[in-house]
Design a protein around this motif. Structure first.
Motif, PDB file in Angstrom:
ATOM      1  N   SER A 133       0.822  -1.215   0.000  1.00 26.63           N
ATOM      2  CA  SER A 133       0.000   0.000   0.000  1.00 26.63           C
ATOM      3  C   SER A 133       0.853   1.260   0.000  1.00 26.63           C
ATOM      4  CB  SER A 133      -0.937   0.008   1.210  1.00 26.63           C
ATOM      5  OG  SER A 133      -0.191   0.059   2.414  1.00 26.63           O
ATOM      6  N   VAL A 134       2.125   1.135   0.308  1.00 26.56           N
ATOM      7  CA  VAL A 134       3.090   2.217   0.091  1.00 26.56           C
ATOM      8  C   VAL A 134       3.795   1.888  -1.219  1.00 26.56           C
ATOM      9  CG1 VAL A 134       5.119   3.420   0.966  1.00 26.56           C
ATOM     10  CG2 VAL A 134       3.355   2.649   2.556  1.00 26.56           C
ATOM     11  N   ILE A 135       3.517   2.661  -2.243  1.00 30.01           N
ATOM     12  CA  ILE A 135       3.842   2.266  -3.615  1.00 30.01           C
ATOM     13  C   ILE A 135       4.621   3.376  -4.323  1.00 30.01           C
ATOM     14  CG2 ILE A 135       1.970   0.608  -3.860  1.00 30.01           C
ATOM     15  CD1 ILE A 135       0.176   2.790  -4.879  1.00 30.01           C
ATOM     16  N   HIS A 136       5.208   3.023  -5.470  1.00 31.85           N
ATOM     17  CA  HIS A 136       6.070   3.984  -6.157  1.00 31.85           C
ATOM     18  C   HIS A 136       5.538   4.434  -7.505  1.00 31.85           C
ATOM     19  CE1 HIS A 136       7.153   0.453  -8.471  1.00 31.85           C
ATOM     20  NE2 HIS A 136       7.765   1.243  -9.334  1.00 31.85           N
ATOM     21  N   CYS A 137       4.591   3.675  -8.086  1.00 30.11           N
ATOM     22  CA  CYS A 137       4.269   3.904  -9.490  1.00 30.11           C
ATOM     23  C   CYS A 137       2.760   3.863  -9.739  1.00 30.11           C
ATOM     24  CB  CYS A 137       4.962   2.845 -10.350  1.00 30.11           C
ATOM     25  SG  CYS A 137       4.491   2.878 -12.092  1.00 30.11           S
ATOM     26  N   PRO A 138       2.180   4.945 -10.287  1.00 25.29           N
ATOM     27  CA  PRO A 138       0.747   4.926 -10.589  1.00 25.29           C
ATOM     28  C   PRO A 138       0.374   3.973 -11.707  1.00 25.29           C
ATOM     29  CG  PRO A 138       1.766   6.943 -11.406  1.00 25.29           C
ATOM     30  CD  PRO A 138       2.797   6.254 -10.579  1.00 25.29           C
ATOM     31  N   ARG A 146      -7.423   3.524  -6.915  1.00 21.51           N
ATOM     32  CA  ARG A 146      -8.170   4.649  -7.457  1.00 21.51           C
ATOM     33  C   ARG A 146      -9.277   5.062  -6.486  1.00 21.51           C
ATOM     34  NH1 ARG A 146      -9.985  -0.036  -9.219  1.00 21.51           N
ATOM     35  NH2 ARG A 146     -12.204  -0.358  -9.679  1.00 21.51           N
ATOM     36  N   ASN A 147      -9.563   6.338  -6.453  1.00 22.65           N
ATOM     37  CA  ASN A 147     -10.633   6.920  -5.634  1.00 22.65           C
ATOM     38  C   ASN A 147     -10.435   6.706  -4.133  1.00 22.65           C
ATOM     39  OD1 ASN A 147     -12.003   7.731  -8.005  1.00 22.65           O
ATOM     40  ND2 ASN A 147     -12.934   5.700  -8.203  1.00 22.65           N
ATOM     41  N   LYS A 148      -9.245   6.321  -3.715  1.00 21.89           N
ATOM     42  CA  LYS A 148      -8.968   6.153  -2.291  1.00 21.89           C
ATOM     43  C   LYS A 148      -8.266   7.386  -1.732  1.00 21.89           C
ATOM     44  CE  LYS A 148      -8.713   1.093  -2.403  1.00 21.89           C
ATOM     45  NZ  LYS A 148      -9.940   0.897  -1.609  1.00 21.89           N
ATOM     46  N   LYS A 149      -8.376   7.556  -0.423  1.00 25.86           N
ATOM     47  CA  LYS A 149      -7.681   8.655   0.243  1.00 25.86           C
ATOM     48  C   LYS A 149      -6.184   8.368   0.190  1.00 25.86           C
ATOM     49  CE  LYS A 149      -7.581  11.479   4.403  1.00 25.86           C
ATOM     50  NZ  LYS A 149      -8.085  11.681   5.785  1.00 25.86           N
ATOM     51  N   THR A 150      -5.447   9.238  -0.481  1.00 28.25           N
ATOM     52  CA  THR A 150      -4.075   8.925  -0.863  1.00 28.25           C
ATOM     53  C   THR A 150      -3.109  10.009  -0.404  1.00 28.25           C
ATOM     54  OG1 THR A 150      -4.863   7.735  -2.820  1.00 28.25           O
ATOM     55  CG2 THR A 150      -2.565   8.461  -2.826  1.00 28.25           C
ATOM     56  N   GLY A 211       0.644  -4.837   5.942  1.00 29.14           N
ATOM     57  CA  GLY A 211       1.161  -4.034   4.846  1.00 29.14           C
ATOM     58  C   GLY A 211       0.172  -3.052   4.257  1.00 29.14           C
ATOM     59  N   TYR A 212      -1.076  -3.085   4.692  1.00 22.12           N
ATOM     60  CA  TYR A 212      -2.084  -2.173   4.171  1.00 22.12           C
ATOM     61  C   TYR A 212      -2.228  -1.006   5.137  1.00 22.12           C
ATOM     62  CZ  TYR A 212      -3.151  -5.617   0.647  1.00 22.12           C
ATOM     63  OH  TYR A 212      -3.048  -6.488  -0.418  1.00 22.12           O
ATOM     64  N   ILE A 213      -1.873   0.175   4.643  1.00 29.87           N
ATOM     65  CA  ILE A 213      -1.798   1.360   5.475  1.00 29.87           C
ATOM     66  C   ILE A 213      -3.147   1.727   6.089  1.00 29.87           C
ATOM     67  CG2 ILE A 213      -2.141   2.861   3.475  1.00 29.87           C
ATOM     68  CD1 ILE A 213      -0.249   4.865   4.744  1.00 29.87           C
ATOM     69  N   GLU A 214      -3.129   2.154   7.344  1.00 28.43           N
ATOM     70  CA  GLU A 214      -4.325   2.611   8.036  1.00 28.43           C
ATOM     71  C   GLU A 214      -4.172   4.060   8.499  1.00 28.43           C
ATOM     72  OE1 GLU A 214      -4.722  -0.372  11.063  1.00 28.43           O
ATOM     73  OE2 GLU A 214      -5.858  -1.718   9.750  1.00 28.43           O
ATOM     74  N   LYS A 215      -3.037   4.359   9.145  1.00 25.68           N
ATOM     75  CA  LYS A 215      -2.809   5.706   9.639  1.00 25.68           C
ATOM     76  C   LYS A 215      -1.354   6.107   9.469  1.00 25.68           C
ATOM     77  CE  LYS A 215      -6.324   6.177  13.277  1.00 25.68           C
ATOM     78  NZ  LYS A 215      -6.531   6.398  14.728  1.00 25.68           N
ATOM     79  N   VAL A 216      -1.163   7.410   9.336  1.00 27.84           N
ATOM     80  CA  VAL A 216       0.169   7.996   9.379  1.00 27.84           C
ATOM     81  C   VAL A 216       0.286   8.774  10.684  1.00 27.84           C
ATOM     82  CG1 VAL A 216       1.702   9.721   8.369  1.00 27.84           C
ATOM     83  CG2 VAL A 216       0.476   8.117   6.884  1.00 27.84           C
ATOM     84  N   ALA A 228      -3.717   4.676   0.966  1.00 29.75           N
ATOM     85  CA  ALA A 228      -2.578   4.401   0.090  1.00 29.75           C
ATOM     86  C   ALA A 228      -1.591   5.543   0.213  1.00 29.75           C
ATOM     87  CB  ALA A 228      -3.022   4.252  -1.362  1.00 29.75           C
ATOM     88  N   MET A 229      -0.330   5.245  -0.088  1.00 29.06           N
ATOM     89  CA  MET A 229       0.705   6.281  -0.084  1.00 29.06           C
ATOM     90  C   MET A 229       1.672   6.029  -1.227  1.00 29.06           C
ATOM     91  SD  MET A 229       3.676   7.175   2.733  1.00 29.06           S
ATOM     92  CE  MET A 229       2.575   7.996   3.899  1.00 29.06           C
TER      93      MET A 229
END
Length: 305
Positions: A133-138, A146-150, A211-216, A228-229
């Motif tokens: 969920s922390v990714i480098h490439c669209p 898509r359409n997620k809080k990013t 591995g799936y982001i919830e909070k920063v 997502a980040m």
């Protein structure tokens, strides 16, 4: 070590995976004796799914590599050696590659499919979420988030361009930066005009579930939820051998190649992520095929002269 009686391969491929296996298949189909030296440690090993590759869209990268190896293994002139290459040197017949367990192999030509190593941020939870969920490439991951809080954790001259690609996929985009200064103020202004939120804080932790982001979590104790980040990170070459042999690198740290994937050193080629900023399975496969065709042509010309 006396290598005079040792087998001389037409080509040694350092690194397997998509680019290396693709090059091997092209050469194996031309009856070339090929040795693939691979340690089995690809940079995308944590990524759950691969995308943008026709007929394999959404398939786990490890499954694609497994199928590729099985297909390549059907060609009798291709051999595999499970090991890590640590040294290379030039000899009259071509090159010698040494492995960490002390073995050495000779080849007329070399292909480096060694990939790169990402230099991940020293943030708790970052490495565990990398590629998930922390990714480098669209292009590799953007459709799935898509359409997620990013969030975007990035800076530099290409920040506006990179953010525009993300904004095309979701309206809820937040740039996280530790400092706004004169050098990036213009970029920040452009982002704000286009509806990008800005958080000027330093991250202390990424809270996630498998591995799936919830909070920063920020150093000031505040927190923000994200799904997502994007985080483009620096990288370095996975193998130092090309540079030690004399292959030039670009300013970005990639192996310098021409259109046929030949490096600046004669008879040495580089394929896949080590020489291409656009990291994808499909492009890695393509690069391996191109290099294989070029090397087979060289070998044929040398034999026919």
């Amino acid at each position: 070590m006396d290598l005079s009686n040792q087998k001389l391969y037409d080509t040694i491929i350092v690194g397997g995976s998509y680019a290396g296996f693709s090059a091997a298949m092209t050469l194996g189909r031309s009856l070339r004796n090929v040795l693939i030296i691979d340690s089995g440690n690809p940079c995308n090993k944590q990524t759950p799914h691969s995308h943008n590759f026709l007929t394999r869209d959404g398939v786990p990268p490890g499954e694609i590599a497994k199928i590729a190896r099985e297909e390549v293994a059907k060609y009798p002139t291709i051999e595999f050696y499970d090991g890590f290459a640590v040294n290379g040197s030039k000899i009259s017949e071509g090159f010698v590659i040494k492995t960490s367990d002390g073995n050495s192999f000779k080849g007329k030509k070399l292909i480096f499919a060694t990939g790169i190593l990402d230099s991940l941020h020293d943030i708790k939870g970052f490495a565990e979420s990398w590629g998930i969920s922390v990714i480098h490439c669209p292009y590799c991951h953007g459709y799935e988030v898509r359409n997620k809080k990013t969030a975007i954790l990035a800076d530099g001259d290409r920040l506006v361009y990179f953010t525009s690609l993300i904004k095309n996929l979701t309206d809820d985009v937040t740039l996280i930066t530790s400092e706004i200064n004169a050098s990036n103020a213009d970029n920040i202004a452009i982002l704000k005009r286009n509806g990008v939120k800005i958080i000027e804080k330093k991250i202390s932790e990424i809270q996630h579930h498998n591995g799936y982001i919830e909070k920063v979590i920020f150093y000031d104790g505040t927190a923000e939820s994200f799904e997502a980040m994007y985080a483009p990170v620096p990288f370095r070459q996975h193998s130092n051998i090309p540079e030690e042999l004399g292959c030039e690198l670009t300013d970005a740290g990639l192996i310098k190649i021409d259109e046929s994937h030949k490096t600046t050193l004669d008879s040495v080629y580089a394929v896949g992520d080590n020489s291409n900023m656009l990291r994808s399975v499909s492009l890695a496969v393509s690069s391996g095929s191109v290099a294989g065709v070029k090397i087979n042509g060289e070998l044929s010309a040398e034999m026919f002269s």
